[in-house]
Design a protein around this motif. Sequence first.
Motif, mmCIF file in Angstrom:
data_model
loop_
_atom_site.group_PDB
_atom_site.id
_atom_site.type_symbol
_atom_site.label_atom_id
_atom_site.label_comp_id
_atom_site.label_asym_id
_atom_site.label_seq_id
_atom_site.Cartn_x
_atom_site.Cartn_y
_atom_site.Cartn_z
ATOM 1 N N ARG A 1 1.748 1.003 -4.750
ATOM 2 C CA ARG A 1 0.271 1.370 -6.083
ATOM 3 C C ARG A 1 0.572 1.395 -7.292
ATOM 4 O O ARG A 1 -0.002 0.823 -8.210
ATOM 5 C CB ARG A 1 -0.386 2.266 -4.946
ATOM 6 C CG ARG A 1 -1.139 2.335 -3.911
ATOM 7 C CD ARG A 1 -2.060 3.667 -3.706
ATOM 8 N NE ARG A 1 -1.133 4.624 -3.194
ATOM 9 C CZ ARG A 1 -0.867 4.927 -2.027
ATOM 10 N NH1 ARG A 1 -0.558 4.303 -1.093
ATOM 11 N NH2 ARG A 1 0.323 6.071 -1.991
ATOM 12 N N ALA A 2 1.583 2.153 -7.807
ATOM 13 C CA ALA A 2 1.723 2.784 -8.515
ATOM 14 C C ALA A 2 2.485 1.173 -9.861
ATOM 15 O O ALA A 2 2.055 0.867 -10.517
ATOM 16 C CB ALA A 2 3.111 3.588 -9.183
ATOM 17 N N PRO B 1 5.744 7.612 -8.857
ATOM 18 C CA PRO B 1 6.089 8.628 -7.260
ATOM 19 C C PRO B 1 6.972 9.436 -6.954
ATOM 20 O O PRO B 1 8.379 8.766 -7.448
ATOM 21 C CB PRO B 1 6.009 7.455 -6.383
ATOM 22 C CG PRO B 1 5.944 5.765 -7.148
ATOM 23 C CD PRO B 1 6.052 6.581 -8.783
ATOM 24 N N THR C 1 8.211 10.134 -4.291
ATOM 25 C CA THR C 1 8.263 10.024 -2.913
ATOM 26 C C THR C 1 7.308 8.540 -2.318
ATOM 27 O O THR C 1 6.635 8.296 -3.430
ATOM 28 C CB THR C 1 7.776 10.731 -1.080
ATOM 29 O OG1 THR C 1 6.322 10.800 -1.709
ATOM 30 C CG2 THR C 1 8.478 12.158 -1.574
ATOM 31 N N ASN C 2 8.110 7.374 -1.468
ATOM 32 C CA ASN C 2 7.610 6.327 -1.028
ATOM 33 C C ASN C 2 7.655 6.546 0.264
ATOM 34 O O ASN C 2 8.732 7.029 1.347
ATOM 35 C CB ASN C 2 8.276 5.552 -1.680
ATOM 36 C CG ASN C 2 8.011 3.722 -1.395
ATOM 37 O OD1 ASN C 2 6.702 3.554 -0.154
ATOM 38 N ND2 ASN C 2 8.367 3.069 -2.000
ATOM 39 N N GLU C 3 6.167 6.918 1.036
ATOM 40 C CA GLU C 3 6.830 7.035 2.433
ATOM 41 C C GLU C 3 7.178 5.770 3.358
ATOM 42 O O GLU C 3 7.666 5.486 4.396
ATOM 43 C CB GLU C 3 5.088 7.189 2.628
ATOM 44 C CG GLU C 3 4.223 6.291 2.393
ATOM 45 C CD GLU C 3 3.733 6.148 1.379
ATOM 46 O OE1 GLU C 3 2.271 6.029 1.038
ATOM 47 O OE2 GLU C 3 3.937 6.876 0.427
ATOM 48 N N HIS D 1 0.941 -1.054 -0.311
ATOM 49 C CA HIS D 1 -0.192 0.125 0.505
ATOM 50 C C HIS D 1 1.289 1.146 0.395
ATOM 51 O O HIS D 1 0.426 2.094 -0.189
ATOM 52 C CB HIS D 1 -0.662 -0.171 1.353
ATOM 53 C CG HIS D 1 -2.052 -1.215 1.353
ATOM 54 N ND1 HIS D 1 -3.089 -1.171 0.369
ATOM 55 C CD2 HIS D 1 -2.377 -2.029 1.867
ATOM 56 C CE1 HIS D 1 -3.478 -2.569 0.531
ATOM 57 N NE2 HIS D 1 -3.081 -3.510 1.426
ATOM 58 N N SER D 2 2.359 0.576 -0.207
ATOM 59 C CA SER D 2 2.914 2.311 -0.608
ATOM 60 C C SER D 2 2.489 2.674 -1.174
ATOM 61 O O SER D 2 1.925 2.053 -2.609
ATOM 62 C CB SER D 2 4.698 1.911 -0.322
ATOM 63 O OG SER D 2 4.733 1.019 -1.724
ATOM 64 N N SER D 3 3.068 4.045 -1.824
ATOM 65 C CA SER D 3 2.879 5.016 -3.831
ATOM 66 C C SER D 3 4.070 4.234 -4.129
ATOM 67 O O SER D 3 2.518 4.196 -5.452
ATOM 68 C CB SER D 3 3.500 7.069 -3.261
ATOM 69 O OG SER D 3 4.516 6.150 -2.396
#
Length: 531
Positions: free
Chosen positions: A260-261, A456, A458-460, A255-257
């Motif tokens: 998802r990409a 993305p 950034t990737n939190e 579920h990180s950015s």
Amino acid sequence: MFLVAADGSADAQGLPGLRVVRDDRVTVLGRPGHDLLLFEGVLYPDSGMTPERLLRMLRSTADASTAADWASVKGRYAGAYLCARPSGTRLLAFNDHLGVADLYAWIEGPDRAVRGFAVSNAFAALLPQLPASARRLDERAADAFRVLGATVNGRTFARGVRRQPPGTLLALDAGTVRRGRSWRYRFEPAAGDVNEALDRCWQLIEQAGRRIEACAPQDGPALLGISGGHDSRVTGAACTAAGMKLTGYFFGERHSSAGRAADQVARALGTPLDFAGRNRELPRYFAASLRHQPMADLEWCKYLPGRDALVTGARALLSGRLGDHLFSDKGHQPENGPQDDRGIAADLIRELAKEDVGAAAAEGIVADVTQELAGLGGSGVQRRRGFNFQSMSMSVKQCGLFHTLGKIPHYSVFEDIDVFESALELPNAWRVDNRFYDTLLERRQPSLARNRIAVPTTNEHKPIEHWLRGNAEFAAQAGQLLDPDEDMALHGGRRTFGEALEAILAGRATRNEIHQYFRRATVKAYERTHG
């Protein structure tokens, strides 16, 4: 497969000057007492070149293989040719244009003379075949690794082992070694129409996908690492168009950015996507990664054991390696600044330095970079980009991403020599802000374009300072490598390795401090094992 040639040695068949340790992927042509070709890798089927034709070429040009002779030998390969003549035995070692397959020189003695050569698909597997004196830690290589995150000018951690540049021809003849080149890096932007360049690049990328389909083993799906970025999108599109059945994988949180990409890219490609591991789990693979690839740090350790569960039954491993070097902002280099080799070298060190190792060590690194730049030639821009390719980009091969312990081969459409040379003709201005890359996808693969799948920024879930916090597994592995009381060199201050580890586990360390810690641990792991 690895081959070691050394003065005075002989293999089991009594062939002088050649000791062979091989696996089943080696093609052996010729006959003892006359000539012998040992070859590993693949030749592009559409080039018309085969190992048999290569042997005939070597026989006819045994004394002087020229760059023109090798122009049609397209593929990813390395090998050795032995020619027995009345005047003595001659050995020729070679690798492909881009150095996808590695060729090493074994250098030893007070005169630092080349004693032989090695063709290897695993640096770690090569080391036990050499004398202990050749395996000792090269301190200048270690300094460069700590400062730049890569070794330069062909140095490896092993004092007696040097990686040879792409397109090398290394001849060992009557105790004398000569090195020639069949291909040299040349960044020469050509003025042309952007639409023509887009069409040509895409045609060559699709051709590369067809070559991979033809060369890869035929059973099972191909695994594609999908990050959500441009490189994996283009790779997936080209290989899917070539008829390959793909299975995607992603390391990190679903579920990180970036996760998802990656999921959107996989859906657009019509491929399943396996989330192979969470970032939190990755440090447990550090020790295993270093055993397999002694010059790889934590950034890459996730790709080795974490992916092994995926490779069962797979036919090939795919990635977008070198794509960012060719088409993205990473390919852009400033046209101002010093133009002499030493000035460029010093400038590169100032730009890239991650650790202060002192004036003497820094001067040694500058000297190595200067020597590598001198071998490239061309303008300042050309030499900067060539250095980035030969030392920085090629050093990434040491990471676990491109190795599966010999289980399945790795391929990238950007390792295709025709794609690479075509991309070198693109002006720098076309790369800024990924203009060329974005336009390529918009026109040729609109379902994968930026306006459909956002890249993305950034990737939190990715920052290592987050997933190392309180990580007991990592602490146990790291604590075995570094003396907690030893000082750790830092910009603007000093702390011990014990204090650094404490700060990492408490979440108080900066990313640069964490990377410094791992680079130090990587060097120490090699030194304890081989040095």
